[in-house]
Scaffold this motif. Structure first.
Motif, PDB file in Angstrom:
ATOM      1  N   SER A 142       0.801  -1.226   0.000  1.00  0.00           N
ATOM      2  CA  SER A 142       0.000   0.000   0.000  1.00  0.00           C
ATOM      3  C   SER A 142       0.829   1.270   0.000  1.00  0.00           C
ATOM      4  CB  SER A 142      -0.941   0.000   1.209  1.00  0.00           C
ATOM      5  OG  SER A 142      -0.204  -0.130   2.418  1.00  0.00           O
ATOM      6  N   ILE A 143       2.072   1.226   0.481  1.00  0.00           N
ATOM      7  CA  ILE A 143       2.931   2.411   0.500  1.00  0.00           C
ATOM      8  C   ILE A 143       4.324   2.033   0.012  1.00  0.00           C
ATOM      9  CG2 ILE A 143       1.648   3.490   2.385  1.00  0.00           C
ATOM     10  CD1 ILE A 143       3.838   2.672   4.303  1.00  0.00           C
ATOM     11  N   THR A 144       5.124   3.039  -0.320  1.00  0.00           N
ATOM     12  CA  THR A 144       6.476   2.790  -0.815  1.00  0.00           C
ATOM     13  C   THR A 144       7.448   2.583   0.344  1.00  0.00           C
ATOM     14  OG1 THR A 144       7.136   5.125  -0.809  1.00  0.00           O
ATOM     15  CG2 THR A 144       5.983   4.301  -2.779  1.00  0.00           C
ATOM     16  N   TYR A 145       8.637   2.101   0.019  1.00  0.00           N
ATOM     17  CA  TYR A 145       9.664   1.894   1.036  1.00  0.00           C
ATOM     18  C   TYR A 145      10.038   3.218   1.690  1.00  0.00           C
ATOM     19  CZ  TYR A 145      13.620  -0.518   3.209  1.00  0.00           C
ATOM     20  OH  TYR A 145      14.479  -1.073   4.117  1.00  0.00           O
ATOM     21  N   ARG A 146      10.100   4.270   0.892  1.00  0.00           N
ATOM     22  CA  ARG A 146      10.444   5.596   1.426  1.00  0.00           C
ATOM     23  C   ARG A 146       9.375   6.071   2.409  1.00  0.00           C
ATOM     24  NH1 ARG A 146      14.393   8.086  -1.967  1.00  0.00           N
ATOM     25  NH2 ARG A 146      14.790   6.861  -3.850  1.00  0.00           N
ATOM     26  N   GLU A 147       8.114   5.853   2.086  1.00  0.00           N
ATOM     27  CA  GLU A 147       7.033   6.240   2.992  1.00  0.00           C
ATOM     28  C   GLU A 147       7.058   5.391   4.260  1.00  0.00           C
ATOM     29  OE1 GLU A 147       3.573   7.841  -0.077  1.00  0.00           O
ATOM     30  OE2 GLU A 147       3.798   5.677   0.253  1.00  0.00           O
ATOM     31  N   VAL A 152       8.468   4.802  10.310  1.00  0.00           N
ATOM     32  CA  VAL A 152       9.414   4.330  11.321  1.00  0.00           C
ATOM     33  C   VAL A 152      10.081   5.518  12.013  1.00  0.00           C
ATOM     34  CG1 VAL A 152      11.520   2.997  11.723  1.00  0.00           C
ATOM     35  CG2 VAL A 152       9.819   2.172  10.088  1.00  0.00           C
ATOM     36  N   PHE A 153      10.438   6.540  11.238  1.00  0.00           N
ATOM     37  CA  PHE A 153      11.079   7.741  11.782  1.00  0.00           C
ATOM     38  C   PHE A 153      10.177   8.394  12.834  1.00  0.00           C
ATOM     39  CE2 PHE A 153      11.840  12.324  11.758  1.00  0.00           C
ATOM     40  CZ  PHE A 153      13.210  12.397  11.878  1.00  0.00           C
ATOM     41  N   ARG A 322      -2.545   5.785   4.676  1.00  0.00           N
ATOM     42  CA  ARG A 322      -2.036   4.426   4.890  1.00  0.00           C
ATOM     43  C   ARG A 322      -0.706   4.435   5.645  1.00  0.00           C
ATOM     44  NH1 ARG A 322      -3.484   1.789  -1.070  1.00  0.00           N
ATOM     45  NH2 ARG A 322      -5.766   1.800  -0.782  1.00  0.00           N
ATOM     46  N   VAL A 323       0.037   5.533   5.541  1.00  0.00           N
ATOM     47  CA  VAL A 323       1.270   5.671   6.328  1.00  0.00           C
ATOM     48  C   VAL A 323       0.923   5.727   7.810  1.00  0.00           C
ATOM     49  CG1 VAL A 323       3.200   7.206   6.866  1.00  0.00           C
ATOM     50  CG2 VAL A 323       2.585   6.767   4.484  1.00  0.00           C
TER      51      VAL A 323
END
Length: 523
Positions: A142-147, A152-153, A322-323
């Motif tokens: 649903s989201i990209t690795y960058r998102e 996590v940040f 979704r993030v």
């Protein structure tokens, strides 16, 4: 009794500023930790690292399944696209560097700042959730690795605020004591289950009939498409028996006769025996995967700069709902997982305050964990957490932060010698995990089995933890069942002014809020 060179070294370090900072026995510190000795701490740190070293390759393999920042231009997930697969391999190798680096930093900080013998590294479970459920296989989620890294940040920042305000510590302290003991016992079973599973000795495997069954077969006897599920010839894998006898039974004999470094010796012996290629127990069989692993092992020294996954956070992703869903899920799972693990490890090391029910350095420990999560996201990895494998070092005698610092230093060495340290086979650590699990299960003696309102929630915590493969789920099961089971009798007692009460209510464990409140002393 004669004084040996070992005693002289331990005494000299104990009397130094190092001994005072880490509260070694003989340092004169008013809270010195009984039984803590410098050389024992060094050995315990090596043992913890040896039990955790598998995460270097495992975390890289799991997270790289998401494809990282690689972009698949087609809808077939690029499973046969050589350019994309080359990119994914680059991501995997960078993740090896990242995993070793953040584990080194987090573990050393835990030891230096919080003075706890606990190693930290990217957590198993959450890394799989991020790779397969959030980002998805080759970016199909649903989201990209960058998102995902942005989630996590922010998780690390939220954890830091909760820790600095004392809320994470308070959560552990207000739990009924039978549940607290059950968490430690459940983690013991969890550790042993990992040690027996295909990611350890392989004695236990999957079953298409009974969920789990006997394992220990070789790969050619797996059920088609189901690695770890034995169709036949169970308990025939020679690597399993090597781990059982050398990593398990021999280690128990060494511990029985109080040989120092017993667990570390067992892990080391199994690893060395498994490295030659022309044996039935080799880690590097003559297959494509075995050849690739052996070629990597032969490099000895390797360092991979972070071009693909370092500092790739997409802060614009916070506009994606979704993030926030991914963040919420990671928050509740990680807060219970890490809190339960840190508390249980501290209790196993004998560092719990019997009055406040807190452990030494709790605020610092939770803050270190939170900061490590944020830094880990900048390096491109999933949330960092305390590792239950730290119990191996504690069982070896680790009681202070020196243990964690040594673990961190070994991970730092692993950054440059990843080919060697990523080649400790799972069957080398499996026996150690089973042994440590047998030591941690002793917590069940302190559970109140005399009242069913305490015993059933405790039992559910113990059994759900290994069977769900998640500490957080075990804690949730215990707390929820405790509230549901005990709330009705409590209400009836209040309404009837004590006349309607279970016959064995006097045997119930009294729940209290420990002194100290929510706010940490420094505030």
């Amino acid at each position: 009794m004669s004084v040996t060179i070992i005693d002289e070294i331990n005494a000299a370090v104990a009397l130094s500023p190092v001994g005072t900072w880490f509260r070694l026995e003989g340092s004169g510190h008013f809270k010195e930790r009984a039984g803590s000795r410098f050389l024992t701490e060094l050995r315990a740190g090596l043992t913890t690292w040896a039990a955790m070293a598998y995460i270097i390759s495992v975390n890289a393999s799991i997270l790289s399944e998401s494809g990282g920042t690689c972009v698949c231009p087609t809808k077939d997930l690029c499973t046969k696209d050589p350019v994309y697969l080359t990119c994914v391999e680059e991501v995997r190798r960078e993740l090896i560097t990242t995993t070793a680096a953040i584990s080194a930093l987090a573990s050393a900080a835990m030891g230096l700042i919080a003075n706890l013998p606990v190693g930290l590294a990217p957590g198993l479970g959450l890394n799989a959730y991020l790779a397969y459920s959030i980002v998805g296989f080759h970016g199909s989620g649903s989201i990209t690795y960058r998102e995902a890294m942005s989630a996590v940040f922010l998780e690390g920042i939220i954890f830091f605020v909760l820790s600095i305000c004392g809320l994470r510590q308070w959560l552990a302290r207000i739990m009924p004591q039978s549940l607290v003991m059950a968490v430690g016992a459940g983690i013991g079973l969890f550790i042993a289950f990992i040690g027996l599973s295909p990611t350890g000795l392989g004695v236990i495997g999957g079953s298409t009939v009974n969920l789990v069954g006997l394992g220990g077969c070789t790969a050619e006897h797996y059920v088609d498409g189901l690695p770890g599920y034995c169709a036949s010839r169970v308990l025939q894998n020679p690597t399993m028996w090597l781990g059982v006898f050398v990593g398990g039974i021999l280690t128990v004999y060494l511990m029985m006769y109080r040989i120092r470094g017993a667990i570390l010796i067992g892990i080391f012996l199994v690893s060395v025996i498994s490295w030659p290629r022309s044996t039935p127990v080799t880690l590097f069989p003559h297959t494509n995967d075995g050849d690739a692993a052996f070629n990597f092992f032969n490099k000895v020294v390797a360092f991979k700069p972070l071009h693909m996954i370092g500092n790739v956070i997409d802060f614009g992703g916070y506009g994606n709902g979704r993030v926030w869903y991914a963040l919420a899920t990671m928050l509740y799972v990680d807060i219970l997982d890490t809190t339960g693990t840190l508390y249980s490890m501290a209790k196993f090391a004998g560092l719990r305050d019997p009055v406040t029910l807190d452990f030494e350095g709790s605020t610092s420990a939770y803050c270190v964990d939170a900061i490590a999560i944020t830094i880990g996201s900048l390096l491109g990895t999933s949330p960092v957490t305390a590792y239950i494998e730290s119990a191996t070092g504690i069982a070896e005698g680790g009681k202070t932060g020196i243990t964690a610092i040594v673990t961190g230093l070994m991970f730092l060495v692993s950054v440059f010698f990843a080919p060697i340290f990523a080649s400790i086979p799972s069957w080398a650590t499996g026996g150690a995990l089973v042994i440590v699990g047998s030591l941690m299960i002793r917590n069940v003696r302190e559970i109140n089995w005399n009242y069913i309102g305490d015993s059933v929630p405790a039992f559910l915590t113990i059994i759900i933890t290994p069977l769900s493969y998640n500490i957080a789920y075990g804690v949730i099961a215990g707390i929820t069942s405790y509230i549901v089971i005990n709330s009705v009798p409590w209400v009836l007692r209040k309404v009837s002014n004590g006349k309607i009460s279970p016959p064995t209510y006097d045997a119930a464990e009294q729940w209290i809020v420990p002194p100290g409140g929510i706010i940490p002393p420094w505030m």
